[in-house]
Design a protein around this motif. Structure first.
Motif, PDB file in Angstrom:
ATOM      1  N   UNK A  93      22.521  -1.531   9.677  1.00 52.97           N
ATOM      2  CA  UNK A  93      21.244  -1.409  10.551  1.00 52.97           C
ATOM      3  C   UNK A  93      20.088  -2.149   9.927  1.00 52.97           C
ATOM      4  N   UNK A  94      19.919  -1.875   8.824  1.00 52.83           N
ATOM      5  CA  UNK A  94      18.681  -2.667   8.087  1.00 52.83           C
ATOM      6  C   UNK A  94      19.069  -4.276   8.106  1.00 52.83           C
ATOM      7  N   UNK A  95      20.243  -4.496   7.616  1.00 53.66           N
ATOM      8  CA  UNK A  95      20.689  -5.947   7.828  1.00 53.66           C
ATOM      9  C   UNK A  95      20.398  -6.588   9.024  1.00 53.66           C
ATOM     10  N   UNK A  96      20.813  -5.960  10.005  1.00 59.41           N
ATOM     11  CA  UNK A  96      20.878  -6.598  11.694  1.00 59.41           C
ATOM     12  C   UNK A  96      19.443  -6.505  11.938  1.00 59.41           C
ATOM     13  N   UNK A  97      18.390  -5.716  11.325  1.00 57.58           N
ATOM     14  CA  UNK A  97      17.006  -5.637  11.731  1.00 57.58           C
ATOM     15  C   UNK A  97      16.515  -6.821  10.873  1.00 57.58           C
ATOM     16  N   UNK A  98      16.755  -7.241   9.799  1.00 58.91           N
ATOM     17  CA  UNK A  98      16.500  -8.508   9.162  1.00 58.91           C
ATOM     18  C   UNK A  98      17.024  -9.680   9.759  1.00 58.91           C
ATOM     19  N   UNK A  99      17.982  -9.677  10.341  1.00 60.10           N
ATOM     20  CA  UNK A  99      18.500 -10.769  10.967  1.00 60.10           C
ATOM     21  C   UNK A  99      18.230 -11.368  12.489  1.00 60.10           C
ATOM     22  N   UNK A 100      17.809 -10.137  13.120  1.00 61.45           N
ATOM     23  CA  UNK A 100      17.563 -10.359  14.422  1.00 61.45           C
ATOM     24  C   UNK A 100      16.058  -9.440  14.808  1.00 61.45           C
ATOM     25  N   UNK A 101      15.287 -10.383  15.089  1.00 61.24           N
ATOM     26  CA  UNK A 101      13.563  -9.981  15.344  1.00 61.24           C
ATOM     27  C   UNK A 101      13.470 -10.202  17.035  1.00 61.24           C
ATOM     28  N   UNK A 102      12.827  -9.256  17.804  1.00 62.30           N
ATOM     29  CA  UNK A 102      12.267  -9.491  19.225  1.00 62.30           C
ATOM     30  C   UNK A 102      10.866  -9.030  19.386  1.00 62.30           C
ATOM     31  N   UNK A 103      10.469  -9.848  20.374  1.00 61.78           N
ATOM     32  CA  UNK A 103       8.966  -9.385  20.855  1.00 61.78           C
ATOM     33  C   UNK A 103       8.681 -10.018  22.113  1.00 61.78           C
ATOM     34  N   UNK A 104       7.877  -9.487  22.639  1.00 63.26           N
ATOM     35  CA  UNK A 104       7.339  -9.737  24.219  1.00 63.26           C
ATOM     36  C   UNK A 104       6.047 -10.475  24.071  1.00 63.26           C
ATOM     37  N   UNK A 116      14.412 -14.127  17.532  1.00 64.77           N
ATOM     38  CA  UNK A 116      14.615 -14.789  16.416  1.00 64.77           C
ATOM     39  C   UNK A 116      16.092 -14.272  15.736  1.00 64.77           C
ATOM     40  N   UNK A 117      17.099 -15.113  15.627  1.00 65.73           N
ATOM     41  CA  UNK A 117      18.310 -14.778  15.272  1.00 65.73           C
ATOM     42  C   UNK A 117      18.658 -15.714  14.171  1.00 65.73           C
ATOM     43  N   UNK A 118      18.634 -14.855  12.792  1.00 65.99           N
ATOM     44  CA  UNK A 118      18.863 -15.675  11.724  1.00 65.99           C
ATOM     45  C   UNK A 118      20.441 -15.842  11.182  1.00 65.99           C
TER      46      UNK A 118
END
Length: 167
Positions: A93-104, A116-118
């Motif tokens: 979950x932590x790795x996924x949070x680092x690799x995928x960010x989202x905002x409005x 942003x998907x790294x």
């Protein structure tokens, strides 16, 4: 004449269940009681099948003689499997949070979701910056450096620049 069962490739790769006082192997996990190098006590390590590093290392209880470790048993092994699985899940979950960010971002056209998907490629790490409208329709997608910093300010600037690749 009796037939000898043959193993499929998948079954042949699985280690047999093993239940010893200091080593248990079952259901894709291995628990090994080891000498704790930091003190006179014992530790237990949990290794998931196919992994090189332990998912969990923790202190282990001394036996009644206060010299040797308490033997592993079914209940302890099951508890260790559950704990190690939770550790791996949290890391994922932590790795996924680092690799995928989202905002409005609120724009003239309404609410826009920017993601942003790294892609952590060893040779060429990069990321994809994407935008969708409130209905989920794709507005834009561009490739950016893996170190791109997604923030409300950078997202608004990208939208204002008509989704051109950020410089």
């Amino acid at each position: 004449m009796t037939s000898i069962p043959t193993l499929t490739n998948d079954e042949a790769d699985l280690p047999e269940a093993l239940h010893e006082a200091r080593l248990w192997r079952d259901n894709g996990w291995t628990a090994r009681v080891i000498k704790n190098e930091d003190d006179d006590g014992w530790a237990v390590e949990m290794i998931k099948q196919g992994e090189a590093e332990p998912a969990l290392v923790g202190p282990w209880t001394m036996g009644r003689d206060k010299k040797n470790p308490k033997p592993l048993d079914t209940a302890a092994f099951n508890t260790l499997v559950k704990t190690a699985s939770e550790v791996l899940r949290r890391h994922e979950q932590q790795r996924d949070a680092l690799l995928h960010k989202s905002l409005y971002v609120m724009a003239e056209a309404g609410r826009i979701t920017v993601t942003l998907d790294i892609v952590p490629d060893e040779d060429e790490p990069h990321a994809f910056l994407a935008a969708t409208d409130a209905d989920g329709e794709a507005l834009a997608r561009v490739r950016v450096p893996a170190g791109f910093k997604l923030s409300p300010t950078s997202a608004a600037a990208w939208i204002a620049n008509e989704f051109r690749k950020p410089g």
